[in-house]
Scaffold this motif. Structure first.
Motif, PDB file in Angstrom:
ATOM      1  N   UNK A  59       0.849  -1.180   0.011  1.00 41.44           N
ATOM      2  CA  UNK A  59       0.041  -0.012   0.060  1.00 41.44           C
ATOM      3  C   UNK A  59       0.775   1.160   0.012  1.00 41.44           C
ATOM      4  N   UNK A  60       0.249   2.318  -0.183  1.00 39.63           N
ATOM      5  CA  UNK A  60       1.075   3.658  -0.455  1.00 39.63           C
ATOM      6  C   UNK A  60       1.643   4.042   1.012  1.00 39.63           C
ATOM      7  N   UNK A  61       2.966   4.224   0.966  1.00 40.14           N
ATOM      8  CA  UNK A  61       3.717   4.241   2.038  1.00 40.14           C
ATOM      9  C   UNK A  61       4.396   3.267   2.683  1.00 40.14           C
ATOM     10  N   UNK A  62       3.941   2.063   2.133  1.00 42.78           N
ATOM     11  CA  UNK A  62       4.710   0.681   2.582  1.00 42.78           C
ATOM     12  C   UNK A  62       4.839  -0.059   1.499  1.00 42.78           C
ATOM     13  N   UNK A  63       5.830   0.478   0.285  1.00 36.44           N
ATOM     14  CA  UNK A  63       6.103  -0.106  -0.751  1.00 36.44           C
ATOM     15  C   UNK A  63       7.371  -0.903  -0.610  1.00 36.44           C
ATOM     16  N   UNK A  64       7.201  -2.316  -1.091  1.00 41.73           N
ATOM     17  CA  UNK A  64       8.176  -3.369  -1.026  1.00 41.73           C
ATOM     18  C   UNK A  64       8.751  -3.764  -2.393  1.00 41.73           C
ATOM     19  N   UNK A  65      10.191  -3.597  -2.533  1.00 41.75           N
ATOM     20  CA  UNK A  65      10.567  -4.260  -3.707  1.00 41.75           C
ATOM     21  C   UNK A  65      10.705  -5.748  -3.752  1.00 41.75           C
ATOM     22  N   UNK A  66      10.131  -6.382  -4.884  1.00 39.85           N
ATOM     23  CA  UNK A  66      10.186  -7.721  -4.575  1.00 39.85           C
ATOM     24  C   UNK A  66      10.439  -8.667  -6.071  1.00 39.85           C
ATOM     25  N   UNK A  67      10.611  -9.753  -6.072  1.00 42.56           N
ATOM     26  CA  UNK A  67      11.109 -10.585  -7.529  1.00 42.56           C
ATOM     27  C   UNK A  67       9.766 -11.699  -7.479  1.00 42.56           C
ATOM     28  N   UNK A  68       9.403 -11.479  -8.660  1.00 41.35           N
ATOM     29  CA  UNK A  68       8.162 -12.247  -8.892  1.00 41.35           C
ATOM     30  C   UNK A  68       8.524 -13.531 -10.024  1.00 41.35           C
ATOM     31  N   UNK A  69       7.997 -14.713  -9.551  1.00 42.56           N
ATOM     32  CA  UNK A  69       8.312 -15.905 -10.596  1.00 42.56           C
ATOM     33  C   UNK A  69       7.114 -16.489 -10.727  1.00 42.56           C
ATOM     34  N   UNK A  70       6.904 -17.172 -11.783  1.00 45.07           N
ATOM     35  CA  UNK A  70       5.611 -17.866 -11.839  1.00 45.07           C
ATOM     36  C   UNK A  70       5.562 -18.850 -13.060  1.00 45.07           C
ATOM     37  N   UNK A  71       4.758 -19.969 -12.850  1.00 41.59           N
ATOM     38  CA  UNK A  71       4.485 -21.016 -14.059  1.00 41.59           C
ATOM     39  C   UNK A  71       3.275 -20.739 -14.425  1.00 41.59           C
ATOM     40  N   UNK A  72       3.280 -21.017 -15.902  1.00 38.22           N
ATOM     41  CA  UNK A  72       1.937 -21.040 -16.567  1.00 38.22           C
ATOM     42  C   UNK A  72       1.258 -22.443 -16.417  1.00 38.22           C
ATOM     43  N   UNK A  73      -0.236 -22.161 -16.482  1.00 39.11           N
ATOM     44  CA  UNK A  73      -1.167 -23.178 -15.964  1.00 39.11           C
ATOM     45  C   UNK A  73      -1.852 -23.526 -17.058  1.00 39.11           C
ATOM     46  N   UNK A  74      -2.336 -24.703 -17.301  1.00 40.13           N
ATOM     47  CA  UNK A  74      -3.206 -25.282 -18.438  1.00 40.13           C
ATOM     48  C   UNK A  74      -4.179 -26.158 -17.784  1.00 40.13           C
ATOM     49  N   UNK A  75      -5.384 -26.042 -18.585  1.00 39.33           N
ATOM     50  CA  UNK A  75      -6.354 -27.268 -18.165  1.00 39.33           C
ATOM     51  C   UNK A  75      -6.036 -28.401 -18.859  1.00 39.33           C
ATOM     52  N   UNK A  76      -7.185 -29.425 -18.446  1.00 42.55           N
ATOM     53  CA  UNK A  76      -6.883 -30.707 -19.125  1.00 42.55           C
ATOM     54  C   UNK A  76      -6.869 -30.912 -20.638  1.00 42.55           C
ATOM     55  N   UNK A  93      -5.408 -28.222 -22.520  1.00 43.75           N
ATOM     56  CA  UNK A  93      -4.111 -27.494 -22.923  1.00 43.75           C
ATOM     57  C   UNK A  93      -4.668 -26.009 -23.111  1.00 43.75           C
ATOM     58  N   UNK A  94      -5.704 -25.499 -22.604  1.00 47.61           N
ATOM     59  CA  UNK A  94      -5.816 -24.086 -22.473  1.00 47.61           C
ATOM     60  C   UNK A  94      -5.323 -23.439 -21.596  1.00 47.61           C
ATOM     61  N   UNK A  95      -4.777 -22.347 -21.751  1.00 54.23           N
ATOM     62  CA  UNK A  95      -4.162 -21.702 -20.603  1.00 54.23           C
ATOM     63  C   UNK A  95      -4.819 -21.058 -19.698  1.00 54.23           C
ATOM     64  N   UNK A  96      -4.587 -21.199 -18.507  1.00 53.40           N
ATOM     65  CA  UNK A  96      -5.567 -20.657 -17.328  1.00 53.40           C
ATOM     66  C   UNK A  96      -5.059 -19.681 -16.520  1.00 53.40           C
ATOM     67  N   UNK A  97      -3.765 -19.265 -16.581  1.00 55.41           N
ATOM     68  CA  UNK A  97      -3.275 -18.447 -15.790  1.00 55.41           C
ATOM     69  C   UNK A  97      -1.783 -18.977 -15.352  1.00 55.41           C
TER      70      UNK A  97
END
Length: 460
Positions: free
Chosen positions: A179-196, A198-202
């Motif tokens: 939130x404003x005034x409490x900002x934190x620098x972070x590193x984001x990593x993620x894996x792509x997800x797919x349904x049964x 093969x559609x991309x779900x997030x």
């Protein structure tokens, strides 16, 4: 029933009541405890309507709601007016309600978060480890790019945007969160997800606090000595050259990456993702323009700065400026009445600097003129002065503003991202460096007329 392929419409009156609605919206309002003629019973939609009315402009936002049998994910466009607001809801996608459970998330990082978003980058899960920064309020349903402020990597790229285009894993996306005034620098990593099938779900991944060195912050009590700049003062000519070199490369890469994603050269993506990347490219070009302005500013304020004395024709340069910015004017339906090919105004001045001034004047006229209006460019001669005038049908400039319009960083109270507030200051300094001048003649509601004068040149 999926009804993502049509627009669902509704109407809100000035009191905030839903006075008309297509069947899906009317059913949702009824199941939420409301009805036609009653105040909106959908809290998020009611807040968005209030926001649009407060801002007096159209807004488009994701919409999340629920009825007895499903969760509703959609996109709503709200168009406020004097009598209330109109609703246009698209991409309406009901999802069956499942027993509440926390999605399976990656192993919790020490002092970090785990998260999950859907294929539209809307957050569906977020958890914090013991001792981690506090979670932002109301994170549910917010866009990943809204919750995490994306930062480019050292090469000027955004790993998450490239991964979105390729529907693949990404690592070490620099972000700021909190939130404003409490900002934190972070590193984001993620894996792509797919349904049964093969559609991309997030994406599903983790966010960990960045080390001070990775976040780009100086260590406590350390003296910041950047190898690109050293301890040069702002007045040192080398500072301008170094800041230009240090910023131009990364900004150019940011723009190129964003335009690659926006143009979908790595594969098709959703239209709203392409627009996000287009916005990043637009912001990058604005910053690159600011770098250009700062470099020009230091150059023209250097003692002994002198422009070249080329033999030029103001009519020819005016037509060149129209050729360069004509497409931008057409996008707003603006017609530019340029000098005819036989309209000549021989003068003495530096070719590229005069063109730079004319592009600034014409660009401002286009930016601040109403749609479907007209801009005139005329050349003339008065004694030993050759002149070119750019006139528009904009809101005009009152006498008080005319007194400061050529000052540094003066933008006449405008807060949009259209310029740096240096353009007119630089333009006048350039005109005067060529033994000329730049003046303005205007009045509120009567447009503005900027005239650059230069030493006239007699042609035998």
């Amino acid at each position: 029933m999926v009804i993502a392929d049509r627009i669902i419409r509704g109407r809100i009156d000035r009191s905030g009541a839903l006075v008309s609605a297509d069947a899906p919206l009317a059913r949702l309002q009824q199941r939420a405890g409301g009805g036609l003629g009653k105040p909106l019973a959908l809290p998020q939609l009611a807040r968005l309507v209030a926001l649009a009315q407060r801002l007096h402009r159209d807004i488009s936002r994701p919409l999340y709601a629920a009825d007895d049998h499903s969760d509703i994910h959609a996109v709503v466009r709200i168009v406020p007016d004097a009598d209330g607001a109109s609703l246009e809801i698209s991409d309406w996608r009901p999802r069956p309600v499942v027993p509440p459970q926390m999605p399976v998330l990656p192993e919790m990082p020490a002092h970090g978060w785990t998260w999950e978003c859907d294929q539209q980058l809307r957050m569906v899960a977020l958890r914090a480890a013991t001792g981690a920064p506090p979670l932002p309020a109301d994170w549910e349903g917010r866009s990943l790019s809204e919750l995490f402020e994306l930062q480019p990597d050292p090469d000027g790229r955004f790993p998450v945007l490239r991964a979105l285009a390729r529907q693949s894993r990404f690592d070490r996306q620099r972000v700021e969160a909190g939130e404003a005034g409490v900002r934190v620098a972070m590193l984001l990593s993620g894996d792509a997800m797919f349904d049964a099938i093969g559609n991309f779900t997030g994406f599903r991944g983790s966010a960990t606090p960045a080390d001070p060195g990775e976040a780009g912050d100086p260590a406590p009590e350390a003296v910041l000595v950047d190898p690109a700049f050293g301890s040069l003062p702002l007045s040192d000519p080398q500072f301008g050259r170094r800041i230009d070199g240090a910023l131009r490369g990364p900004l150019s890469r940011i723009i190129a990456t964003a335009e690659t994603i926006s143009g979908q050269f790595d594969g098709p993506i959703r239209a709203d993702y392409a627009r996000y990347a287009g916005d990043i490219a637009h912001a990058g070009r604005h910053l690159l323009g600011l770098v250009d302005d700062l470099a020009d500013l230091q150059n023209i304020e250097r003692p002994g700065f002198k422009a070249a004395a080329d033999e030029i024709d103001l009519g020819d340069l005016a037509r060149r400026a129209v050729g360069l910015l004509g497409m931008k004017a057409e996008e707003k339906g603006i017609r530019i009445d340029a000098p005819r090919t036989d309209d000549k105004a021989p003068a003495t001045g530096e070719f590229r600097r005069v063109l730079q001034v004319l592009l600034n004047l014409l660009g401002n006229a286009i930016r601040y003129s109403p749609d479907n209006s007209q801009i005139w460019i005329r050349v003339d001669r008065d004694g030993d002065r050759a002149m070119v005038t750019v006139a528009d049908q904009g809101q005009g400039i009152d006498a008080d503003q005319q007194a400061v319009v050529f000052e540094k960083f003066e933008r006449l109270g405008r807060t949009d991202s259209g310029g740096s507030g240096l353009g007119l200051y630089i333009a006048r300094r350039l005109a005067r460096a060529m033994d000329g001048d730049l003046t303005v003649d205007s009045a509120p509601g009567q447009g503005a007329r900027f005239t650059m004068s230069l030493p006239a040149r007699d042609v035998g």
